[in-house]
Design an enzyme around this catalytic site. Structure first.
Site, mmCIF file in Angstrom:
data_model
loop_
_atom_site.group_PDB
_atom_site.id
_atom_site.type_symbol
_atom_site.label_atom_id
_atom_site.label_comp_id
_atom_site.label_asym_id
_atom_site.label_seq_id
_atom_site.Cartn_x
_atom_site.Cartn_y
_atom_site.Cartn_z
ATOM 1 N N TYR A 1 -21.278 9.443 -10.616
ATOM 2 C CA TYR A 1 -21.205 8.580 -9.439
ATOM 3 C C TYR A 1 -20.882 9.318 -8.146
ATOM 4 O O TYR A 1 -21.491 9.038 -7.099
ATOM 5 C CB TYR A 1 -20.223 7.434 -9.692
ATOM 6 N N GLU B 1 -19.154 -0.211 -17.727
ATOM 7 C CA GLU B 1 -19.821 0.712 -18.651
ATOM 8 C C GLU B 1 -18.823 1.294 -19.646
ATOM 9 O O GLU B 1 -19.151 1.464 -20.828
ATOM 10 C CB GLU B 1 -20.521 1.810 -17.849
#
Length: 388
Positions: free
Chosen positions: A95, A138
Site C-alpha cells: 500500500y 484483507e
C-alpha cells in the site's frame, strides 16, 4: 484522520477525475510498474495493454472521491476490491508503494497549480483511510482462510490431476493438493488466485471455481485467450502432473440461500461461476432457469452436461443463444429473449456473468422486465467496473 476540510478538497477534485481520471491512472501505472517491478505480478499485463485496468481503477478512484463522506454509498465496490486483493495476496507493504506513486502522479499530471500542497495532503489522508480499511478487511480474510478446515495462508502447491477439454477454447483443470491434505470449502461463485512463472516472469491471475467444493480438489475452467499470457500458458504448456501454486478461494459473488426462482445468465466463459451455483440449487426443489449465450454451439462448453441435468431435474430449464459467427463476443441478449425465458413472476433472484457489454444488456433487460434491482447480482472477469 481525514478532516472535514480534507474531505471537501477531495470531493472538489471530482470534476477533474471525471474529465481526466483515466489519463491520471495510466500515468500512475507507468510510474508504479516502471519503478517497482516487485508489484508487477499483482497486475494483469493483458488488462494493462487493453486499458481495462486503468479504466477500472479510474472508476474506483472517482467513486471513492464522490462518496468520501458516505462510504456506505460505494455499495459492493469495496467487497469486489477486497476479494480480488485476497485472491492475489496483496499485502500491507504494497500500500505505501501504491500511495507514493498515486500522489506523485496527481502532482505531475494535474500540475502544482491545481495539485497544491493542500490537495496532495488531502489525498494522502484519503488514501491512508482507504488503505487502512482494505488492509484490515484483507487481514481478517487471510486469517479466516488459514483457520478454516482444509484452509491455508499464502500459496499452496496443487498438482494438475486431470486436464479436460470442454470445448475448442475452454479446458478444465482438476487440482489436488500435493500435501494430500483436505481442501477448504468454497462457496458457489467464488474464485482462486494462481501464481505461475511464464518466460521467467511471475504472473498471478484469478480463475472461477467451476465445480462445487468436495474437500479433495478444486476445478477451474479456463478459456484460451489469444492475448492471454497465463491462459495460453495453461492450455499449451501445463500438463497433467505439473504443480501450480494456488491461493485460497475468495469472492463475494456467491449464491445466497432462498426459495425464489433462480435465474442464471452467462456469456462465454462467464458460465464458470454459474455452474456450481446451478449444482447447488439443484439440491433443492427450487426452480432454475439457466440461460447461456455463446458465439457458436461448437465453442460452447458444458452443453452436454447441462442438457443431461435438465433431463434429470424437472425444475431446470436450459436455454441457449448463439450469434452464428466464429468471431467476436457472445451475442447481447435482448429483452425479447429474456421475456420469453424468465418466469411469469419477476420475483426472482438473478445472477449473471460475462463480457461487460453482454452484462450491461442483461442488466437493462432485467430492469425493463421488472426484476427488483436488489435481486440482481453480477460479477466481472477482470478489473472491477460498473454497469451503466
Amino acid at each position: 484522520m481525514l478532516t472535514a476540510e480534507q474531505r471537501a478538497i477531495v470531493q472538489s477534485t471530482v470534476p477533474l477525475l471525471e474529465a481526466g481520471g483515466e489519463a491520471l491512472i495510466t500515468h500512475f501505472y507507468q510510474r508504479l510498474l516502471g519503478e517497482h517491478p516487485e508489484v508487477r505480478p499483482l497486475f494483469n499485463s493483458t488488462h494493462q495493454k487493453t486499458g481495462a485496468q486503468p479504466r477500472a481503477l479510474a472508476f474506483s478512484v472517482l467513486m471513492y472521491a464522490k462518496h468520501i463522506d458516505r462510504l456506505e454509498n460505494l455499495g459492493n465496490l469495496p467487497a469486489q476490491i477486497i476479494n480480488k486483493h485476497v485472491a492475489l495476496q496483496v499485502q500491507p507493504e504494497h500500500y505505501p508503494i501504491v500511495g507514493r506513486c498515486l500522489l506523485s502522479s496527481i502532482r505531475e499530471v494535474l500540475g502544482a497549480e491545481i495539485a497544491t500542497d493542500a490537495v496532495i495532503d488531502a489525498w494522502a489522508a484519503a488514501y491512508q483511510q482507504l488503505a487502512d480499511i482494505l488492509i484490515g478487511a484483507e487481514a481478517q480474510a487471510y486469517d479466516r482462510n488459514a483457520s478454516a478446515e482444509g484452509g491455508w495462508r499464502g500459496a499452496r502447491a496443487f498438482r494438475v490431476a486431470r486436464k479436460q477439454a470442454e470445448s475448442p477454447e475452454i479446458t478444465s483443470f482438476y487440482l489436488a493438493p500435493v500435501d494430500g491434505g483436505a481442501v477448504m470449502a468454497h462457496l458457489p461463485g467464488q474464485f482462486i488466485g494462481l501464481r505461475v512463472m511464464v518466460d521467467g516472469q511471475e504472473q498471478r491471475r484469478n480463475y472461477s471455481l467451476s465445480a462445487l467444493a468436495n474437500g479433495r480438489e478444486l476445478r477451474i475452467s479456463v478459456k484460451r485467450e489469444a492475448q492471454g499470457v497465463v491462459s495460453r500458458h495453461l492450455h499449451d504448456v501445463v500438463q497433467e502432473g505439473d504443480v501450480l501454486e494456488i491461493f485460497p478461494p475468495a469472492g463475494h459473488f456467491t449464491l445466497a440461500e432462498g426459495d425464489k426462482p433462480l435465474v442464471l445468465i452467462s456469456g462465454g466463459v462467464g458460465i464458470t461461476p454459474t455452474l456450481p451455483m446451478l449444482a447447488s440449487a439443484l439440491g433443492s426443489a427450487r426452480p432454475v432457469v439457466f440461460i447461456h449465450c455463446a458465439r457458436t454451439p461448437e465453442v460452447q462448453g458444458f452443453r452436454a452436461r447441462l442438457d443431461a441435468l435438465a433431463l434429470e431435474h424437472p425444475q431446470l430449464q436450459c436455454h441457449y443463444l448463439y450469434d452464428g459467427t466464429d468471431a467476436g463476443t457472445p451475442q447481447r441478449i435482448g429483452v425479447e429473449q429474456l421475456a420469453r425465458w424468465l418466469p411469469a413472476s419477476r420475483d426472482v433472484e438473478a445472477y449473471f456473468c460475462g463480457p461487460q457489454p453482454f452484462m450491461a444488456a442483461v442488466q437493462q433487460g432485467l430492469r425493463a422486465l421488472g426484476v427488483p434491482a436488489a435481486q440482481t447480482h453480477h460479477e466481472f472477469f477482470g478489473p472491477s467496473q460498473a454497469l451503466a
